[in-house]
Design a protein around this motif. Structure first.
Motif, short mmCIF file in Angstrom:
data_model
loop_
_atom_site.label_atom_id
_atom_site.label_comp_id
_atom_site.label_asym_id
_atom_site.label_seq_id
_atom_site.Cartn_x
_atom_site.Cartn_y
_atom_site.Cartn_z
N VAL A 124 0.85 -1.20 0.00
CA VAL A 124 0.00 0.00 0.00
C VAL A 124 0.88 1.24 0.00
O VAL A 124 2.08 1.17 0.29
N HIS A 125 0.27 2.38 -0.30
CA HIS A 125 1.01 3.64 -0.28
C HIS A 125 1.36 4.01 1.16
O HIS A 125 0.62 3.70 2.10
N PRO A 126 2.46 4.73 1.36
CA PRO A 126 2.83 5.15 2.72
C PRO A 126 1.75 5.98 3.40
O PRO A 126 1.63 5.95 4.63
N GLU A 127 0.95 6.71 2.61
CA GLU A 127 -0.09 7.56 3.19
C GLU A 127 -1.44 6.84 3.29
O GLU A 127 -2.49 7.48 3.35
N PHE A 128 -1.43 5.53 3.36
CA PHE A 128 -2.67 4.77 3.40
C PHE A 128 -3.59 5.21 4.54
O PHE A 128 -4.80 5.28 4.39
N LEU A 129 -3.01 5.52 5.69
CA LEU A 129 -3.82 5.90 6.85
C LEU A 129 -4.56 7.22 6.66
O LEU A 129 -5.42 7.57 7.48
N HIS A 130 -4.26 7.97 5.60
CA HIS A 130 -5.02 9.19 5.33
C HIS A 130 -6.48 8.87 5.02
O HIS A 130 -7.34 9.75 5.12
N LEU A 131 -6.74 7.62 4.66
CA LEU A 131 -8.14 7.23 4.42
C LEU A 131 -8.99 7.35 5.68
O LEU A 131 -10.21 7.44 5.60
N PHE A 132 -8.35 7.35 6.84
CA PHE A 132 -9.07 7.39 8.11
C PHE A 132 -9.35 8.80 8.60
O PHE A 132 -9.76 8.98 9.74
N GLN A 133 -9.08 9.80 7.79
CA GLN A 133 -9.31 11.18 8.22
C GLN A 133 -10.80 11.41 8.52
O GLN A 133 -11.66 11.00 7.73
N PRO A 134 -11.12 12.09 9.63
CA PRO A 134 -12.52 12.32 9.99
C PRO A 134 -13.31 13.11 8.94
O PRO A 134 -14.54 13.05 8.91
N SER A 135 -12.61 13.85 8.09
CA SER A 135 -13.29 14.64 7.06
C SER A 135 -13.81 13.79 5.90
O SER A 135 -14.59 14.27 5.08
N ARG A 136 -13.43 12.52 5.86
CA ARG A 136 -13.91 11.63 4.79
C ARG A 136 -15.40 11.36 4.98
O ARG A 136 -15.93 11.45 6.08
N PRO A 137 -16.09 11.00 3.89
CA PRO A 137 -17.53 10.69 4.01
C PRO A 137 -17.77 9.56 5.02
O PRO A 137 -16.99 8.62 5.11
N GLY A 138 -18.89 9.69 5.75
CA GLY A 138 -19.18 8.72 6.80
C GLY A 138 -19.33 7.30 6.29
O GLY A 138 -18.87 6.35 6.95
N ASN A 139 -19.97 7.11 5.12
CA ASN A 139 -20.14 5.75 4.61
C ASN A 139 -18.81 5.11 4.24
O ASN A 139 -18.61 3.90 4.43
N LEU A 140 -17.87 5.91 3.76
CA LEU A 140 -16.54 5.40 3.45
C LEU A 140 -15.81 4.97 4.73
O LEU A 140 -15.23 3.89 4.80
N LEU A 141 -15.85 5.83 5.74
CA LEU A 141 -15.18 5.51 7.00
C LEU A 141 -15.78 4.26 7.64
O LEU A 141 -15.05 3.40 8.17
N PHE A 142 -17.10 4.15 7.58
CA PHE A 142 -17.75 2.98 8.17
C PHE A 142 -17.28 1.69 7.49
O PHE A 142 -16.91 0.73 8.17
N GLU A 143 -17.31 1.66 6.16
CA GLU A 143 -16.89 0.45 5.45
C GLU A 143 -15.40 0.17 5.66
O GLU A 143 -14.99 -0.99 5.74
N LEU A 144 -14.60 1.22 5.78
CA LEU A 144 -13.17 1.04 6.04
C LEU A 144 -12.96 0.39 7.40
O LEU A 144 -12.13 -0.53 7.56
N LEU A 145 -13.71 0.84 8.40
CA LEU A 145 -13.59 0.27 9.75
C LEU A 145 -14.11 -1.17 9.80
O LEU A 145 -13.57 -2.00 10.52
N VAL A 146 -15.16 -1.45 9.04
CA VAL A 146 -15.66 -2.83 8.96
C VAL A 146 -14.58 -3.73 8.36
O VAL A 146 -14.34 -4.85 8.84
N PHE A 147 -13.91 -3.25 7.33
CA PHE A 147 -12.83 -4.01 6.70
C PHE A 147 -11.71 -4.30 7.70
O PHE A 147 -11.24 -5.45 7.81
N VAL A 148 -11.31 -3.29 8.46
CA VAL A 148 -10.24 -3.49 9.44
C VAL A 148 -10.69 -4.47 10.52
O VAL A 148 -9.90 -5.30 10.99
N GLU A 149 -11.95 -4.40 10.89
CA GLU A 149 -12.45 -5.34 11.90
C GLU A 149 -12.37 -6.78 11.40
O GLU A 149 -11.99 -7.69 12.15
N TRP A 150 -12.71 -7.00 10.13
CA TRP A 150 -12.61 -8.35 9.58
C TRP A 150 -11.15 -8.83 9.54
O TRP A 150 -10.87 -10.01 9.76
N LEU A 151 -10.23 -7.90 9.26
CA LEU A 151 -8.81 -8.27 9.29
C LEU A 151 -8.40 -8.67 10.71
O LEU A 151 -7.66 -9.64 10.90
N CYS A 152 -8.88 -7.93 11.69
CA CYS A 152 -8.60 -8.27 13.09
C CYS A 152 -9.17 -9.65 13.44
O CYS A 152 -8.51 -10.46 14.11
N GLU A 153 -10.39 -9.91 12.98
CA GLU A 153 -11.02 -11.22 13.22
C GLU A 153 -10.16 -12.33 12.63
O GLU A 153 -9.95 -13.38 13.25
#
Length: 342
Positions: A224-253
């Motif tokens: 991934v790009h070094p700036e990958f975590l920029h996707l988690f910025q609070p200014s991003r659309p809520g639906n994008l952040l939600f799906e991103l967090l769901v993805f990370v949760e599945w990785l944790c699982e």
């Protein structure tokens, strides 16, 4: 007063209105006299809708006519409009759509090979409509490899959105996993560089793939790009952040499963795993900033990921200590995780 003086415009309108009303009343009375005897059974709106559908929709033949008209020799505009009409008809005419055959599905899917980008997109929309009918869902799975190749080889946001929406509604066959491992970098590139709609759809797709045991490492080890975590910025659309967090949760699982923890995996330096879960990861700071996000579902999902990270850390320590009893004397890692950053 003379008669002509009484005939004003206002009076004329009133008279015409009154005469019209009398005519309508008379017409209603005559219709009642000529109508069949009254049936006391109530005719509900639902029954009216069903009767209307049975008379005017179920036997329309519109979808069959469109499928008969569809031909690769047509000009691009005609093909585009016919495919659009097929999509609309499948959604609106359930009975006609269910009466279609596998040959009809193959005919529509053949336009995935059309050189025109707009026709490819309309074909994806039509297949998405057909996938809503259970008997066609397995048939459409046959085209998953072609759709995957299209989505990952063409850099077009509309193709990405239409193709991934279709894939997200299907069961991904196991035999495509080898292809998916090869295409994982391209999917990750859509996540990082696509528009919001494409990013949301690819996150849903990646969340589904993250639940496949034999694909988890390939996702984690993807560059991934070094700036990958920029996707988690609070200014991003809520639906994008939600799906991103769901993805990370599945990785944790996935990281918590005994099968995954039983192997000592080696990750690339700029892999998704290192960016999210590596020793120098700044994911924790990003998550804490999302706990106060204006949208509640984002807040809740951020908290879920934090708890899963706590379990991941405890699980890793348990593996390192071989479940030694001294593990239980350690302080609560989840609490220290939060307190050290608040």
């Amino acid at each position: 007063m003379k008669y002509l003086e009484l005939v004003t415009t206002k009076n004329a309108v009133s008279a015409a209105t009154g005469a019209g009303a009398i005519f309508l009343v008379a017409k209603t009375i005559m219709a009642g006299i000529k109508s069949p005897p009254y049936n006391p059974e109530p005719l509900t709106l639902a029954k009216l809708a069903i009767e209307h559908q049975s008379k005017n929709v179920m036997d329309s033949g519109e979808l069959r006519g469109l499928l008969h008209t569809l031909n690769p020799k047509l000009d691009d505009y005609s093909k585009n409009m016919i495919l659009h009409g097929i999509t609309r008809s499948v959604y609106l005419l359930d009975t006609e759509a269910s009466a279609c055959t596998y040959e009809d599905i193959k005919l529509v899917a053949s336009f995935l090979d059309d050189p025109d980008m707009g026709i490819k997109i309309q074909t994806l929309h039509a297949l998405k409509a057909f996938s809503g009918i259970w008997k066609f869902r397995i048939r459409i799975q046959e085209f998953v490899p072609k759709i995957l190749e299209m989505v990952t080889s063409l850099w077009d946001n509309d193709v990405h959105v239409a193709g991934l929406r279709l894939l997200n509604g299907l069961q991904i066959p196991d035999h495509t996993h080898i292809l998916l491992k090869k295409l994982m970098p391209a999917l990750m590139e859509i996540l990082q560089m696509g528009n919001t709609l494409a990013q949301v759809q690819v996150l849903k797709f990646l969340s589904m793939l993250a639940q496949k045991e034999d694909l988890l490492f390939d996702i984690m080890n993807c560059q991934v790009h070094p700036e990958f975590l920029h996707l988690f910025q609070p200014s991003r659309p809520g639906n994008l952040l939600f799906e991103l967090l769901v993805f990370v949760e599945w990785l944790c699982e996935g990281r918590l499963t005994p099968q995954y923890q039983s192997v000592h995996w080696q990750y690339n330096e700029l892999s998704l795993h290192e960016v999210l879960f590596g020793r120098d990861s700044r994911l924790a700071d990003r998550l804490l900033s999302l706990i106060i996000h204006p949208e509640e579902e984002v807040q809740i999902q951020a908290c879920r990921v934090i708890l899963k990270l706590q379990l991941n850390e405890e699980g890793e320590l348990a593996v390192l200590r071989n479940s030694d009893s001294t593990f239980f004397s350690e302080p609560n890692i989840g609490s220290s995780f939060i307190q050290s950053r608040c």
